[in-house]
Design a protein around this motif. Structure first.
Motif, PDB file in Angstrom:
ATOM      1  N   PHE B 181       0.977  -1.125  -0.307  1.00 11.50           N
ATOM      2  CA  PHE B 181       0.041  -0.070   0.045  1.00 11.50           C
ATOM      3  C   PHE B 181       0.753   1.321  -0.129  1.00 11.50           C
ATOM      4  N   ILE B 182       0.704   1.995  -1.102  1.00 13.38           N
ATOM      5  CA  ILE B 182       1.214   3.481  -0.924  1.00 13.38           C
ATOM      6  C   ILE B 182       0.018   4.534  -1.274  1.00 13.38           C
ATOM      7  N   PRO B 183       0.358   5.545  -0.831  1.00 14.36           N
ATOM      8  CA  PRO B 183      -1.022   6.607  -1.068  1.00 14.36           C
ATOM      9  C   PRO B 183      -0.920   7.092  -2.472  1.00 14.36           C
ATOM     10  N   ARG B 184       0.014   6.984  -2.990  1.00 13.18           N
ATOM     11  CA  ARG B 184       0.005   7.360  -4.740  1.00 13.18           C
ATOM     12  C   ARG B 184       0.347   6.135  -5.456  1.00 13.18           C
ATOM     13  N   ASP B 188       7.043   5.645  -4.380  1.00 14.39           N
ATOM     14  CA  ASP B 188       6.646   5.878  -2.840  1.00 14.39           C
ATOM     15  C   ASP B 188       7.124   4.786  -1.955  1.00 14.39           C
ATOM     16  N   ILE B 189       7.055   4.967  -0.594  1.00 16.22           N
ATOM     17  CA  ILE B 189       7.619   3.970   0.144  1.00 16.22           C
ATOM     18  C   ILE B 189       6.442   3.235   0.922  1.00 16.22           C
ATOM     19  N   VAL B 191       3.692   1.617   2.966  1.00 15.43           N
ATOM     20  CA  VAL B 191       3.021   1.810   4.186  1.00 15.43           C
ATOM     21  C   VAL B 191       2.990   0.321   4.943  1.00 15.43           C
ATOM     22  N   LYS B 257       5.261   9.406   9.915  1.00 18.64           N
ATOM     23  CA  LYS B 257       4.654  10.500   8.955  1.00 18.64           C
ATOM     24  C   LYS B 257       4.087   9.459   7.681  1.00 18.64           C
ATOM     25  N   ARG B 258       4.431   8.082   7.500  1.00 17.11           N
ATOM     26  CA  ARG B 258       3.993   7.438   6.448  1.00 17.11           C
ATOM     27  C   ARG B 258       2.435   6.765   6.799  1.00 17.11           C
ATOM     28  N   GLU B 262      -3.179   2.128  13.543  1.00 12.60           N
ATOM     29  CA  GLU B 262      -4.395   1.296  13.257  1.00 12.60           C
ATOM     30  C   GLU B 262      -4.491   1.247  11.847  1.00 12.60           C
ATOM     31  N   PHE B 263      -3.925   2.117  11.210  1.00 10.40           N
ATOM     32  CA  PHE B 263      -4.018   2.094   9.695  1.00 10.40           C
ATOM     33  C   PHE B 263      -3.276   0.811   9.218  1.00 10.40           C
TER      34      PHE B 263
END
Ligand code: FAD
Lengths: 755, 286
Positions: B181-184, B188-189, B191, B257-258, B262-263
């Motif tokens: 999972f990455i937000p982009r 990205d690194i 998560v 920061k990443r 809980e996420f």
């Protein structure tokens, strides 16, 4: 500026509205263009900056003796190298070099110039700064608490009666509006009130700040710099360094993005001070880390927005409380941001109260429509919620309240011809608005506004011997404006676009030009170009008249030729620009057109955005499916670059909405000072941004042009939030709407449903 | 700073063993050069391994593949046989950075950089890959999961260097997958990252499985309970739900920061399930 009669009717254009290649395009794609860091000079030194590791600290002493003794170090400067001052440049002075206190992590404390980067790096480590660490505050709400750590012990809130006796972190209170909001809410059938928070974002320009300064022993200086306004840089630097303005010549490099962030100075006065002390040229280039920590991001905000409506969706009142922190110094754009953020609608009653707050963060700098996206986020979210509750079509709801010609704006003036209604209708008619949505998908609509600006402008248009022209403008080209200038000059003169070449002249070549900001350049420098061309045409007609021996008034200019105005004037073959240029030496010497003025009547630009998203309910990941920008350009001089502005603003706004944010640790330090963890959208994150150019001519410009650069970033945060809120069935009120935040909201909703 | 580019493993080990001060191996440099540039690391000696011929080779061996420590991820992606045998490992390696980065980056560098978020590591752990380590006392073989010990720290002793990673052969009806999972969508690194490898019997029942999690603890974890949840099942709804639950339960993440704790915990379960479904499809030959 008197209105040009030509604008009263929509005219046909030969060149304006076409899409030729930009004059700087080839250089940029082949790497030939010279940016801030590309300049070199004989004997050049490397300048490096020492920055505070603390968010807030008293500087007890700075000992640079060891650094100065290191072989290769040619100069060290601190606040002692800049005379203190008490005028309105003081905040800039203290921001470029800390005096007494470091006010944020990254605040410049000292700088060195050395023969190499590695010597400079070593020297920085040898400078001993004795800090007394102080409590800090980075959150706007916390900074307003009575017992918050105080940044400035002489900051007294302005705009409050009676004048406070004690200092605080609240620099200003502002209030504007009209009518009676209590009465308005009493008349409403539905009142929605919500609280919002937005995190700070950075302009994210790809080119870091860079400059090359050189001051000679005779006190004359030159500065090559990447900036949006080299005249501003010259004037501010000359004053901070105590130089005559005439002794400093500033040249603007090509610029790799600015978006407002390059409308002030950071490293430039420091580089000049180092060069003056070292007696050698000094180049300073920020790292990306420094750009994030020490240039100007936007404000972060905390807001309360209350809107009342009748059952049919007509707004009866708006009441807003806006708190913007702008970093370590006064100046958060709560005033203009608030005014612009509410400008889309006609409110019988409106009250906006705003606070400009200081915190231990870098001083905010302008970012595309400074301050407007945040207030617009709050306004447009509440409007969306009202439309949902009343089951009104969101575009119809906006049309019902839309500002139009004759609407009294909340900030005072009554609008002339404006294009909000046209953008709403364009959005409704667009195929994107009719696409059926699937599971986990949502659509968001939002409108936006920016004032636009005119400002001080001076251009010069010189005719070359072969009939081509050199156009000198003083406003750095940050979005293709040279192409638009050439188009307008060519249009006036009736010659091919390729025959005009525009350059950004240095500060010694033209009169003062305001910074490239406020979406002003295509409007103001463009209008100056048109007038300079007309000035040249007048002179060209004079030369033809001289050759023909007829009065000047008997000559007209048509599509690149001087012609006798009619049969009475005489029977002469039309004289081409080329002939006139070739004969100039014999007819009176060089021919040039000039124009200088303070441009007014910029004409605001409105926009409406429509976005569809899909949210993964298990991860909170948001995919933007399609995105539409409808915006009023007045007249699109070069439609490709107008569309580019629309798309760029939308993309930056999407980043702001979804993932971009300044993340601070408990220690007040920025956690994500790099593009890995400060997440601007990458190309694969985005669909093609669809555009629709609306043209409602601006009566303040001969061709009807309005600025378009900033409005495009105003609606996206709200539009994306509305879309995400619809996709997940929860109203989101904090930016960025990152996956952890969306997933948390979904979890809370599931827990509520479960009882 | 001294730069050396030895031509043999012995020479590299010799240089490393004798090194005074801080020494670092340079493979693709996509981590190391970033650290040098930012000044977070100032080594006295850098040993480039790209001139050591056997480190640059990707060869078939005993039905599996040996990946030399200097083989860039792009080379893995271009090798149809590796892609066929271990598609999950290759897809993990080809998530690293971008095309440009993959032209340089190596999976061994990814492993030895010891980031808990390294993409290829959970995939290689799920594949039960074995690293070969050369040192002053000869060679040893180590499961890839035992190389990293904590962020930025490895179990390699002074003078030791990873020379290759071995991806074993595998029975028919096997499949693996890696999801992160990455937000982009790129650059990205992770998560959260999850690697799953499984083998089905002729009856379609899962005979063996390995599940590894990245970015949810100080180093990549093998989630044995998650694997157990699907072994002996046909990966029905219930088994997959148990797998997700066990994967979430194995997480020991931090807030940073990443992403939040809980996420990460929630998404680890989601991705474990999705990766298992993908691995299952591959095992079934789809
Ligand atoms: C733009 C960008 C994007 C990135 N994206 C990702 C991503 O999406 N996912 C991800 O996981 N990583 C990512 N990375 C990190 C990096 O690319 C990977 O970790 C890569 O696999 C490292 O391999 P390398 O060969 O470049 O390692 P190097 O930088 O050469 O080495 C990394 C570390 O391992 C040590 N080392 C290398 N080889 C050996 C060896 N044989 N023996 C002992 N020690 C050794 C080095 O000394 C160093 O400490 C990204 C990096 C960049 C710059």
């Amino acid at each position: 500026m008197p209105l040009d009669p030509a604008t009263q009717k929509i005219r046909a254009f030969d060149q304006v509205g076409t899409r030729p290649l930009r004059p700087d395009g080839l250089d940029k794609v082949t790497g030939r263009a010279r940016f801030g860091a590309d300049a070199t000079a004989p004997g050049m030194l490397v300048g490096r900056i020492l920055r505070s590791p603390h968010a807030h600290a008293r500087i007890r002493s700075i000992d640079a003796t060891k650094a100065e003794a290191l072989p290769g170090v040619k100069a060290v400067v601190t606040s002692k190298d800049f005379a203190d001052r008490s005028d309105d440049l003081r905040d800039i002075l203290v921001n470029i070099m800390a005096r007494g206190k470091a006010l944020y992590e990254g605040h410049t404390v000292a700088a060195v110039a050395a023969t190499s980067a590695s010597v400079a790096r070593k020297a920085l480590k040898l400078i001993k700064v004795d800090y007394e660490v102080l409590p800090h505050v980075t959150d706007v709400d916390l900074a307003m608490e009575p017992d918050a750590p105080l940044l400035h012990d002489d900051l007294i809130t302005s705009g409050v009666e009676p004048v406070p006796t004690k200092p605080s972190n609240i620099a200003r209170k502002i209030e504007f509006g009209h009518g009676d909001v209590d009465k308005g809410f009493a008349e409403a059938d539905l009142v929605v009130e919500r609280e919002f928070k937005t995190e700070a974002t950075h302009q994210g320009y790809i080119e870091p700040h860079a400059c090359l300064a050189s001051v000679g022993s005779d006190g004359q200086g030159e500065l090559w710099v990447c900036t949006q306004g080299h005249y501003m840089v010259r004037d501010v630097c000359a004053q901070l360094l105590g130089m005559d303005v005439s002794k400093l010549r500033v040249t603007a490099s090509e610029i790799g993005g600015g978006f407002g962030g390059k409308t002030t100075v950071f490293i430039e006065p420091v580089a000049l001070a180092l060069s003056r002390k070292a007696g050698r040229p000094v180049k300073v280039v920020m790292t990306r880390d420094e750009v994030f920590r020490a240039s100007g991001p936007t404000s972060s905000t905390s807001m309360r927005m209350k809107i009342g409506v009748k059952k049919d969706g007509r707004i009866t009142a708006l009441d807003a409380l806006l708190k913007y922190q702008g970093g370590a110094f006064a100046g958060a754009p709560v005033d203009y941001g608030g005014m612009a953020g509410v400008a889309c609608y006609d409110y019988p009653n409106i009250r906006v109260v705003g606070y400009d707050v200081v915190t231990n963060r870098p001083k905010q700098a302008a970012y595309r429509a400074p301050g407007a996206p945040m207030t617009a986020f709050a306004v447009e979210s509440v409007i969306a919620e009202i439309a949902d509750t009343l089951k009104l079509d969101p575009i119809e709801m906006r049309l019902k309240n839309a500002a139009k010609e004759g609407t009294k704006s909340a900030y005072g003036p009554t609008f002339g011809p404006v294009g909000l209604v046209e953008t709403l209708k364009a959005a409704k008619a667009h195929p994107n608005y009719k696409v059926k949505l699937g599971k986990n998908q949502g659509r968001g609509i939002a409108s936006g506004f920016w004032f636009n600006f005119g400002g001080q402008t001076c251009v010069s248009l010189n005719l070359n011997i072969d009939g081509t022209l050199a156009l000198a403008v003083g406003t750095p080209d940050i979005g293709g404006s040279r192409a638009s200038m050439c188009l307008m000059a060519a249009e006036e003169l009736g010659i091919p676009y390729e025959n005009v070449r525009a350059i950004i002249a240095d500060t010694s070549s033209l009169g003062y030009n305001d910074v490239t900001d406020g979406s002003r350049v295509t409007f103001a420098s463009g209008m100056a170009t048109i007038h300079a061309a007309r000035d040249a045409i007048k002179k060209l007609c004079g030369r033809a008249a001289k050759v023909w021996g007829i009065p000047e008034e008997a000559v007209v200019w048509e599509k690149g030729f001087a012609k006798p105005s009619g049969a009475n004037a005489g029977n002469f073959e039309p004289m081409s620009l080329k002939e006139l240029a070739a004969n100039a030496a014999k007819t009176g010497g060089p021919i040039a057109g000039h124009y200088e003025y303070n441009a007014e009547n910029a004409g605001p630009s409105f926009a409406t955005h429509v976005v569809d998203v899909e949210v993964d309910p298990e991860t909170g990941f948001t995919k933007v499916l399609r995105y539409l920008v409808c915006q009023d350009a007045g007249k699109a001089v070069h439609p490709s670059y107008v569309e580019g502005q629309f798309q760029g603003g939308a993309v930056q706004g999407i980043g702001w909405a979804l993932n971009e944010e300044y993340i601070y640790g408990a220690d007040g330090r920025l956690q994500n000072a790099g593009f890995l963890d400060y997440r601007i959208p990458v190309a694969s994150d985005l669909p093609m941004i669809d555009t629709a150019i609306v043209e409602v001519p601006n009566p303040g410009h001969p061709y009807g042009v309005r600025g378009v650069g900033e409005t495009s970033i105003v609606p996206p945060m709200a539009a994306v939030s509305n879309a995400v809120s619809h996709a997940v069935g929860i109203r989101l009120t904090e930016s960025p709407m990152s996956p952890p935040r969306i997933l948390k909201a979904l979890g809370e909703q599931a827990a509520r449903k479960a009882g | 700073m001294q730069y050396e580019a030895p031509a043999t493993i012995d020479a590299a080990v010799g240089l490393l063993s004798k090194a005074q001060g801080l020494a670092r191996v340079l493979a693709g440099g996509t981590d190391l050069l970033v650290q040098l540039k930012s000044g977070t690391l100032e080594p006295d000696l850098v040993i480039d391994i790209k001139r050591i011929p056997e480190m640059t080779k990707l060869v078939a061996e005993n039905g599996g593949f040996r990946i030399g420590a200097a083989v860039p991820c792009a080379v893995l992606g271009e090798n149809a046989a590796v892609r066929k045998l271990w598609p999950g490992v290759v897809e993990a390696a080809n998530l690293i950075g971008s095309t440009q980065i993959q032209g340089r980056a190596t999976v061994v560098g990814n492993l030895c950089n010891a980031s808990p978020a390294a993409d290829s590591v959970p995939a290689m752990m799920a594949a039960n890959a074995i690293a070969t380590v050369a040192g002053p006392n000869g060679k040893r073989e180590v499961p890839v999961g035992d190389i990293a010990t904590a962020p930025g720290k490895t179990s390699l002793a002074k003078g030791e260097i990873v020379t290759s990673v071995f991806l074993p052969s595998r029975p028919a009806h096997s499949g693996d997958a890696y999801l992160r999972f990455i937000p982009r969508t790129e650059m990205d690194i992770a998560v959260v990252g999850v690697g799953v490898s499984l083998t089905l019997g002729d009856d379609g029942v899962c005979k063996a499985a390995r599940v590894a999690l990245g970015a949810v603890a100080a180093r990549a974890l093998l989630a044995e309970d998650a694997a157990k949840a699907i072994v002996g099942t046909k990966l029905d709804e219930k088994a997959l739900a148990k797998l997700a639950e066990a994967a979430s339960a194995a997480c020991r993440p931090i807030d940073d920061k990443r992403g939040t704790k809980e996420f990460r915990i929630k998404v680890a379960g989601v991705l474990a399930r999705r990766a298992a479904e993908k691995a299952l499809e591959r095992a079934r030959g789809k």
